[in-house]
Write an enzyme that holds these catalytic residues in place. Structure first.
Site, mmCIF file in Angstrom:
data_model
loop_
_atom_site.group_PDB
_atom_site.id
_atom_site.type_symbol
_atom_site.label_atom_id
_atom_site.label_comp_id
_atom_site.label_asym_id
_atom_site.label_seq_id
_atom_site.Cartn_x
_atom_site.Cartn_y
_atom_site.Cartn_z
ATOM 1 N N ILE A 12 7.179 78.527 3.532
ATOM 2 C CA ILE A 12 5.968 78.554 4.664
ATOM 3 C C ILE A 12 4.754 78.414 4.291
ATOM 4 O O ILE A 12 3.805 78.422 4.814
ATOM 5 C CB ILE A 12 5.931 80.320 5.323
ATOM 6 N N GLY A 13 4.688 78.136 3.051
ATOM 7 C CA GLY A 13 3.214 77.714 2.280
ATOM 8 C C GLY A 13 3.375 77.164 0.892
ATOM 9 O O GLY A 13 4.213 77.465 0.271
ATOM 10 N N ASN A 16 -1.532 76.091 -4.876
ATOM 11 C CA ASN A 16 -1.893 75.075 -6.063
ATOM 12 C C ASN A 16 -0.833 74.870 -7.260
ATOM 13 O O ASN A 16 -1.128 74.135 -7.952
ATOM 14 C CB ASN A 16 -3.135 75.310 -6.588
ATOM 15 N N PHE A 17 -0.153 75.963 -7.172
ATOM 16 C CA PHE A 17 0.767 75.972 -8.475
ATOM 17 C C PHE A 17 2.285 76.349 -8.108
ATOM 18 O O PHE A 17 3.202 76.456 -8.944
ATOM 19 C CB PHE A 17 0.372 76.819 -9.410
ATOM 20 N N ASP A 125 -12.320 83.343 -4.986
ATOM 21 C CA ASP A 125 -11.620 82.455 -4.293
ATOM 22 C C ASP A 125 -11.950 82.705 -2.796
ATOM 23 O O ASP A 125 -10.789 82.544 -2.125
ATOM 24 C CB ASP A 125 -10.239 82.237 -4.718
#
Ligand SMILES: Nc1ncnc2c1ncn2[C@@H]1O[C@H](COP(=O)(O)OP(=O)(O)O)[C@@H](O)[C@H]1O
Ligand SMILES: [Mg+2]
Length: 360
Positions: A12-13, A16-17, A125
Site C-alpha cells: 500500500i505504500g 525511501n527504503f 520529518d
C-alpha cells in the site's frame, strides 16, 4: 507470514527504503500495516523506528505497534492500519484547505508533537505524507495520527542533558518544509519541528510555498536555493491574506532558542483564537470529512513514482557517522530529461543529505 500470526497482504505504500504492506492479524482478524526493510540494507533503521513507536504506542494519535522481527529477507514492523495521509486528503480537496481545517490540524499536531518531545524525541520529518488520519471504518477520519520515525532522534541524552548545539550538519528532513536553521546546517531541536509544521500549515492554506519548483543544476544547489528563498521571504509576505496568528506562529517558532522548551499551549491558543474569531466551531469536522465517507477504503498504492525516491543514505541518528559513499542522493548529478520529474519531486521527498564524499 510475519511473526506467529500476521499475514502479509498487498503493498500500500513505498518509502525511501522499504515498503508498507497491508496485513492481517489472524488471531483477531484485524487489519494491520506492515513496514518492511530488507535485512541486508546498508543502513538499517527500522529497529530504531520500532523503539520510537513503542515509546509512544499507547499515546493518543500514534499507531500501536504489534510486532517487530525478521520475516524472510526483511525485518518487519507491524502496526495499526491507518487511513489516507494529509497529502492524499489535500489532493481530494483540490489542494487547498480552509482556515478552519488548517487550524484544527494544527491543534491536533501540536498535541502530537508535544507528546513526541515529551518522550525526548525530535521528529525531523514533518510533511503531509507523514500525518495520516485514522480509518473511517473506525470512525477515526477526523483524527490525525503521526507516523514515520525513520529520521527521529533523541534530543535528551541518558543523563538528561539536551544535545549540544552543532553546525555543519547534514540536511535531514524534507526540503520543502524544513526550518531555516536546518538549511543552515544547524543541529535540529524542538524548535525546528515546530517551524516545519508552520511551513506545512502555510502550504495547506496557500496551496503552495514560494520555494517550490525552483530550478537548479543539482540537488545541493536546489536545497541551497530553497533555503535562500525561505530566508528571503518575509513572514508577513508568506502569510499575507491569512490571519495574523499564522505569522505569529512562525515568528515564535523561528525565534525559539536552540534548547528552549516551546510553549505548546500558547501556540494552540493562536489557532483556537483564529477559529473563534472566524465564528467557526471547533468540532473537528474537516474539509475532507464528508468526502472521505464517499470514498472506497484506502487500499491504494500511495507511493510516489519509484524513480523519484532518493535513497536514504543512512537511517537515523545523526550521532552516527555521516554515511559512507554510495548512499547519498545523487547530489552531483546533472539534470537530464529523464531526471526532470525526479528533480521536481526532490524537495518534498525525505532527504538525509550528506556532503558528497568522493569514493576513493
Ligand atoms: N500504519 C499505516 N497505515 C496505513 N498506511 C501507512 C502506515 N504507515 C505508513 N503508511 C503509508 O506508507 C507510506 C510510507 O510509510 P513511512 O512510514 O512514512 O515510510 P518512509 O519512512 O519510507 O516515508 C506513508 O506515507 C503512508 O502512505
Ligand atoms: Mg514517510
Amino acid at each position: 507470514m510475519v511473526g506467529p500470526n500476521f499475514r502479509v497482504g498487498k503493498k500500500i505504500g513505498a518509502g525511501n527504503f522499504g515498503f508498507i504492506h497491508l496485513g492481517k492479524d489472524l488471531q483477531n482478524d484485524e487489519d494491520v500495516a506492515i513496514k518492511l526493510e530488507p535485512i541486508k540494507t546498508r543502513s538499517p533503521q527500522l529497529h530504531l523506528e520500532y523503539r520510537f513507536y513503542k515509546s509512544l504506542t499507547n499515546t493518543d494519535g500514534f499507531p500501536r505497534v504489534h510486532y517487530f522481527g525478521p520475516a524472510g529477507k526483511y525485518n518487519a514492523l507491524v502496526m495499526d492500519l491507518l487511513g489516507p495521509s494529509l497529502e492524499d486528503l489535500f489532493d481530494l480537496c483540490n489542494r487547498k484547505f480552509t482556515i478552519k481545517t488548517v487550524c484544527q490540524i494544527a491543534i491536533q499536531l501540536l498535541f502530537r508533537m508535544e507528546k513526541v518531545h515529551d518522550k525526548n524525541i525530535i521528529f525531523r520529518d514533518t510533511k503531509p505524507e507523514n500525518f495520516l488520519t485514522g480509518r473511517k471504518e473506525n470512525q477515526e477520519q477526523n483524527k490525525v495520527y503521526m507516523i514515520d520515525f525513520g529520521l527521529a532522534k533523541e534530543y535528551i541524552d541518558f543523563e538528561g542533558r539536551h544535545i549540544p548545539y552543532r553546525e555543519h550538519k547534514s540536511l535531514t528532513g524534507t526540503a520543502r518544509y524544513m526550518s531555516i536553521n536546518t538549511h543552515l546546517g544547524r543541529e535540529q531541536s524542538r524548535r525546528d519541528d515546530l517551524e516545519a509544521l508552520g511551513h506545512m500549515f502555510m502550504y495547506f492554506l496557500r496551496g503552495n510555498l514560494p520555494w517550490q519548483g525552483l530550478k537548479a543544476d543539482n540537488l545541493k544547489e536546489r536545497y541551497q536555493k530553497i533555503g535562500d528563498t525561505k530566508r528571503a521571504t518575509p513572514i508577513e509576505e508568506l502569510c499575507k491574506g491569512f490571519p495574523e496568528e499564522m505569522a505569529a506562529y512562525l515568528r515564535y517558532s523561528r525565534g525559539l532558542k536552540f534548547d528552549e522548551k516551546p510553549d505548546y499551549n500558547y501556540l494552540r491558543k493562536l489557532f483556537t483564537t483564529i477559529i473563534s474569531d472566524g465564528g467557526w466551531v471547533h468540532d473537528d469536522i474537516f474539509d475532507w470529512s464528508e468526502l472521505v465517507m464517499s470514498q472506497p477504503s484506502v487500499t491504494q498504492d500511495s507511493s510516489p513514482p519509484k524513480d523519484s525516491q532518493p535513497r536514504r543514505s543512512q537511517g537515523n541518528n545523526a550521532a552516527a557517522a555521516p554515511a559512507a559513499a554510495g548512499g547519498a542522493p545523487a547530489a552531483g548529478a546533472q539534470p537530464t530529461k529523464a531526471s526532470a520529474r525526479k528533480t521536481e519531486t526532490q524537495d518534498y521527498t525525505t532527504c538525509c543529505f550528506w556532503k558528497i564524499k568522493k569514493k576513493k
